[in-house]
Enzyme design. Structure first.
Site, mmCIF file in Angstrom:
data_model
loop_
_atom_site.group_PDB
_atom_site.id
_atom_site.type_symbol
_atom_site.label_atom_id
_atom_site.label_comp_id
_atom_site.label_asym_id
_atom_site.label_seq_id
_atom_site.Cartn_x
_atom_site.Cartn_y
_atom_site.Cartn_z
ATOM 1 N N ASP A 73 -14.311 9.902 11.815
ATOM 2 C CA ASP A 73 -13.282 8.843 11.050
ATOM 3 C C ASP A 73 -12.425 9.754 11.216
ATOM 4 O OD1 ASP A 73 -13.591 5.975 10.020
ATOM 5 O OD2 ASP A 73 -11.841 6.796 8.900
ATOM 6 N N ARG A 116 0.521 -1.053 0.014
ATOM 7 C CA ARG A 116 -0.240 0.312 -0.032
ATOM 8 C C ARG A 116 0.681 1.577 -0.043
ATOM 9 N NH1 ARG A 116 -5.004 -1.080 3.414
ATOM 10 N NH2 ARG A 116 -5.714 -3.155 2.177
#
Length: 288
Positions: free
Chosen positions: A155, A46
């Protein structure tokens, strides 16, 4: 060199144990993330994409970049790369049924007494969970739209926070909303010329903001219910225990806590909570 995902060229970047350790330490210190040794291939795969995107030669250069003050855009990308946002409307519906049966009658009495109702979706991702909560309250809590009823949704990832704030979803996403609720609370549903947009009555009930759970929280509660599902799986055990204890501190007596199926409450919070379902808890009236 570690194993890499198929879409990464073999040997593209040198990724040493020291690189991984520095990344893991940074992720834990700033965000509470627990990157075990088994995550090394995932971390490489990633973050290698971030090296390409930023035109960096190696992981040493990336570490210098991410530690630099003012790199907020890259910090956002760093968190997004190391976490996974998997969600859907009314995901694991038994939680919503338990909220309806156990929580809403108490909330209705609070509203009748002139009190407020507050819920928190901690780790709300792209917003499907808090909007599912809003639809549940609008359907089953009399007068919810006219009363002091709010849902806080937070979040750590600004990208998914932005998506949640927009409140627009694909046909595939809204397909998990029961048809009757879709007709009432999703504008444009069924019309290919219009986007699927959460209705104003739903969006007005939800306040969405960025929040790192490892930092100070700019609110005091109390909350009637907290949903924090599949967030603590990224933390080590001591960090999880501290998080559960902080949640308990913000719950009213009898308030509900819902966590992920693979998570368990540990530490001091266990004395203050009783199990009421699968990874669902209520704060005891008289904690031990």
């Amino acid at each position: 060199m570690i194993a890499k995902a198929a879409d990464d060229a073999l040997g593209e970047y040198d990724f040493t144990e020291a690189h991984f350790r520095q990344i893991a330490d940074l992720a834990h210190r700033r965000y509470g993330l627990n990157l075990a040794e088994t995550k090394k291939p995932l971390v490489y795969s990633r973050l290698a994409r971030r090296l390409r995107a930023r035109g960096l030669a190696d992981f040493s250069a990336y570490l210098e970049l991410i530690k630099r003050d003012g790199e907020t855009e890259e910090e956002t990308a760093f968190v997004s790369a190391l976490t996974t946002n998997v969600t859907s409307f009314f995901r694991e519906n038994h939680y919503f049924e338990l909220l309806q049966g156990r929580g809403l009658p108490v909330m209705a009495r609070q509203l009748e007494a002139g009190q407020r109702v507050r819920l928190w979706s901690a780790g709300c991702s792209s917003g499907e969970e808090p909007y599912s909560l809003a639809m549940t309250l609008l359907e089953h809590l009399p007068g919810a739209a006219r009363r002091d009823v709010r849902i806080l949704a937070t979040d750590i990832d600004p990208a998914v926070v932005s998506m949640a704030q927009a409140g627009r979803y694909s046909d595939e996403s809204v397909a998990t909303i029961p048809q009757a609720l879709r007709d009432r609370y999703v504008t444009g549903s069924g019309d290919p010329r219009k986007p699927n947009q959460m209705a104003p009555s739903v969006r007005d009930m939800v306040k969405i903001a960025e929040l790192n759970l490892m930092t100070d929280w700019p609110f005091k509660g109390p909350f009637d219910a907290i949903f924090c599902r599949n967030v603590a799986i990224y933390f080590d055990k001591p960090t999880q225990a501290r998080l559960w204890e902080r949640f308990v501190g913000l719950l009213r007596e009898g308030g509900l806590l819902f966590i992920g199926h693979s998570e368990r409450v540990t530490g001091p919070a266990t004395a203050a909570l009783e199990t009421i379902g699968i990874t669902a808890y209520a704060k005891r009236t008289n904690p031990k």
